[in-house]
Write a protein that holds these residues in place. Structure first.
Motif, mmCIF file in Angstrom:
data_model
loop_
_atom_site.group_PDB
_atom_site.id
_atom_site.type_symbol
_atom_site.label_atom_id
_atom_site.label_comp_id
_atom_site.label_asym_id
_atom_site.label_seq_id
_atom_site.Cartn_x
_atom_site.Cartn_y
_atom_site.Cartn_z
ATOM 1 N N GLU A 151 -86.322 -23.104 -2.582
ATOM 2 C CA GLU A 151 -87.766 -22.485 -2.898
ATOM 3 C C GLU A 151 -88.670 -23.006 -2.320
ATOM 4 O OE1 GLU A 151 -87.987 -20.982 -6.189
ATOM 5 O OE2 GLU A 151 -85.454 -21.183 -5.819
ATOM 6 N N PRO A 152 -90.056 -22.174 -2.055
ATOM 7 C CA PRO A 152 -90.537 -22.493 -1.206
ATOM 8 C C PRO A 152 -91.880 -22.983 -1.658
ATOM 9 C CG PRO A 152 -91.450 -20.127 -2.145
ATOM 10 C CD PRO A 152 -89.996 -20.602 -2.147
ATOM 11 N N VAL A 153 -91.109 -24.484 -2.202
ATOM 12 C CA VAL A 153 -92.346 -25.606 -2.162
ATOM 13 C C VAL A 153 -92.480 -26.218 -1.465
ATOM 14 C CG1 VAL A 153 -92.250 -27.526 -4.325
ATOM 15 C CG2 VAL A 153 -91.263 -25.245 -4.147
ATOM 16 N N GLU A 154 -93.940 -27.095 -1.485
ATOM 17 C CA GLU A 154 -94.601 -28.055 -0.351
ATOM 18 C C GLU A 154 -94.301 -29.398 -0.825
ATOM 19 O OE1 GLU A 154 -97.955 -28.310 2.637
ATOM 20 O OE2 GLU A 154 -98.666 -28.690 0.268
ATOM 21 N N THR A 155 -93.625 -30.212 -0.341
ATOM 22 C CA THR A 155 -93.568 -31.953 -0.940
ATOM 23 C C THR A 155 -95.047 -32.467 -0.548
ATOM 24 O OG1 THR A 155 -93.602 -32.858 1.328
ATOM 25 C CG2 THR A 155 -91.395 -32.317 0.143
ATOM 26 N N VAL A 156 -95.398 -33.178 -2.067
ATOM 27 C CA VAL A 156 -96.498 -34.290 -2.899
ATOM 28 C C VAL A 156 -95.397 -35.325 -2.588
ATOM 29 C CG1 VAL A 156 -97.995 -33.980 -3.837
ATOM 30 C CG2 VAL A 156 -97.255 -32.067 -3.277
ATOM 31 N N PHE A 157 -96.566 -36.203 -1.913
ATOM 32 C CA PHE A 157 -95.815 -37.965 -2.424
ATOM 33 C C PHE A 157 -97.420 -38.737 -2.925
ATOM 34 C CE2 PHE A 157 -92.112 -36.687 -0.137
ATOM 35 C CZ PHE A 157 -91.320 -37.861 -0.942
ATOM 36 N N ASP A 158 -97.211 -39.025 -4.652
ATOM 37 C CA ASP A 158 -98.339 -39.541 -4.695
ATOM 38 C C ASP A 158 -97.998 -40.866 -4.262
ATOM 39 O OD1 ASP A 158 -99.599 -38.117 -6.169
ATOM 40 O OD2 ASP A 158 -97.832 -37.756 -7.860
ATOM 41 N N VAL A 159 -98.940 -41.956 -3.998
ATOM 42 C CA VAL A 159 -99.494 -43.481 -2.965
ATOM 43 C C VAL A 159 -100.021 -44.033 -3.818
ATOM 44 C CG1 VAL A 159 -99.800 -44.199 -0.715
ATOM 45 C CG2 VAL A 159 -99.477 -42.215 -0.794
ATOM 46 N N ARG A 160 -99.534 -44.996 -4.538
ATOM 47 C CA ARG A 160 -100.030 -46.172 -5.691
ATOM 48 C C ARG A 160 -99.789 -46.865 -4.834
ATOM 49 N NH1 ARG A 160 -99.365 -42.054 -10.103
ATOM 50 N NH2 ARG A 160 -100.411 -40.297 -9.823
ATOM 51 N N ASP A 161 -100.643 -47.940 -4.940
ATOM 52 C CA ASP A 161 -99.624 -49.833 -5.197
ATOM 53 C C ASP A 161 -98.759 -50.105 -3.604
ATOM 54 O OD1 ASP A 161 -101.523 -51.066 -6.958
ATOM 55 O OD2 ASP A 161 -100.044 -50.216 -8.452
ATOM 56 N N GLY A 162 -99.090 -49.348 -2.709
ATOM 57 C CA GLY A 162 -98.087 -48.841 -1.216
ATOM 58 C C GLY A 162 -96.715 -48.162 -1.956
ATOM 59 N N GLU A 163 -96.242 -47.821 -2.861
ATOM 60 C CA GLU A 163 -95.146 -46.856 -2.989
ATOM 61 C C GLU A 163 -95.536 -45.609 -2.795
ATOM 62 O OE1 GLU A 163 -92.441 -48.432 -6.298
ATOM 63 O OE2 GLU A 163 -93.757 -46.696 -7.570
ATOM 64 N N MET A 164 -94.846 -44.481 -2.232
ATOM 65 C CA MET A 164 -94.875 -43.007 -2.349
ATOM 66 C C MET A 164 -94.484 -42.448 -2.958
ATOM 67 S SD MET A 164 -95.171 -42.924 1.852
ATOM 68 C CE MET A 164 -94.709 -44.317 2.461
ATOM 69 N N ARG A 165 -94.230 -41.728 -4.122
ATOM 70 C CA ARG A 165 -93.257 -40.888 -5.317
ATOM 71 C C ARG A 165 -93.830 -39.401 -4.832
ATOM 72 N NH1 ARG A 165 -91.401 -43.937 -9.811
ATOM 73 N NH2 ARG A 165 -92.525 -45.901 -9.619
ATOM 74 N N CYS A 166 -92.628 -39.303 -5.336
ATOM 75 C CA CYS A 166 -92.560 -37.960 -4.872
ATOM 76 C C CYS A 166 -92.879 -37.440 -6.260
ATOM 77 C CB CYS A 166 -90.995 -36.922 -4.916
ATOM 78 S SG CYS A 166 -91.095 -35.825 -4.935
ATOM 79 N N ASP A 167 -93.913 -36.539 -5.864
ATOM 80 C CA ASP A 167 -94.141 -35.940 -7.146
ATOM 81 C C ASP A 167 -93.575 -34.926 -8.417
ATOM 82 O OD1 ASP A 167 -97.601 -36.006 -8.735
ATOM 83 O OD2 ASP A 167 -97.716 -33.603 -7.805
#
Length: 149
Positions: free
Chosen positions: A118-134
């Motif tokens: 699928e043509p989906v761009e990755t997005v990571f949220d950055v909170r409290d030093g953690e990177m979490r896949c959206d």
């Protein structure tokens, strides 16, 4: 005392205070590769009073704005960016971790939709030093360089 001899640039960007061995990853984050027309200088393992050893990247005729520079914080959280015009530093700023990272990292979860066709761009949220896949919630660990797109 060693003297560092790197040709000054007329216009462009200098990224300094990169941890030793991370210059090539900084270039990847910036999207600089062999197809670029800009002159790129990389100094690796340079003596530094503050860091012991460091890397430096210079990209001629390209100015990186603060938003683009903040993505460098993934690899070099203490880096400084110097924008050079007419051989003088006109802007200087410290990188800071962005709140969101788009299209720069791949998700380590093989079942994530971003790893499908699928043509989906990755997005990571950055909170409290953690990177979490959206999309799937997977947390990216210390292996950031392994997941650079």
């Amino acid at each position: 005392m060693e003297e560092l001899k790197i040709r000054p640039i007329r216009n462009g960007t200098v990224v300094d205070h990169i941890p030793r061995g991370q210059a090539l990853n900084v270039l990847r984050v910036l999207g600089v590769d062999s197809s670029t027309r800009d002159v790129v200088s990389v100094a690796m393992n340079v003596p530094s009073d503050a860091m012991g050893r460091k890397d430096i990247v210079k990209v001629e005729d390209t100015e990186i704005d603060s938003t683009e520079a903040d993505v460098i914080a993934l690899i070099a959280p203490d880096a400084t960016v110097n924008v050079v015009r007419d051989y003088e530093v006109r802007e200087k700023y410290q990188v800071s971790m962005p709140d969101e990272i788009r299209g720069v990292l791949s998700c380590p979860n093989p079942n994530c939709i971003t790893n499908s066709r699928e043509p989906v761009e990755t997005v990571f949220d950055v909170r409290d030093g953690e990177m979490r896949c959206d999309f799937c919630g997977t947390v990216l660990g210390d292996e950031i360089a392994d997941h650079l797109v």
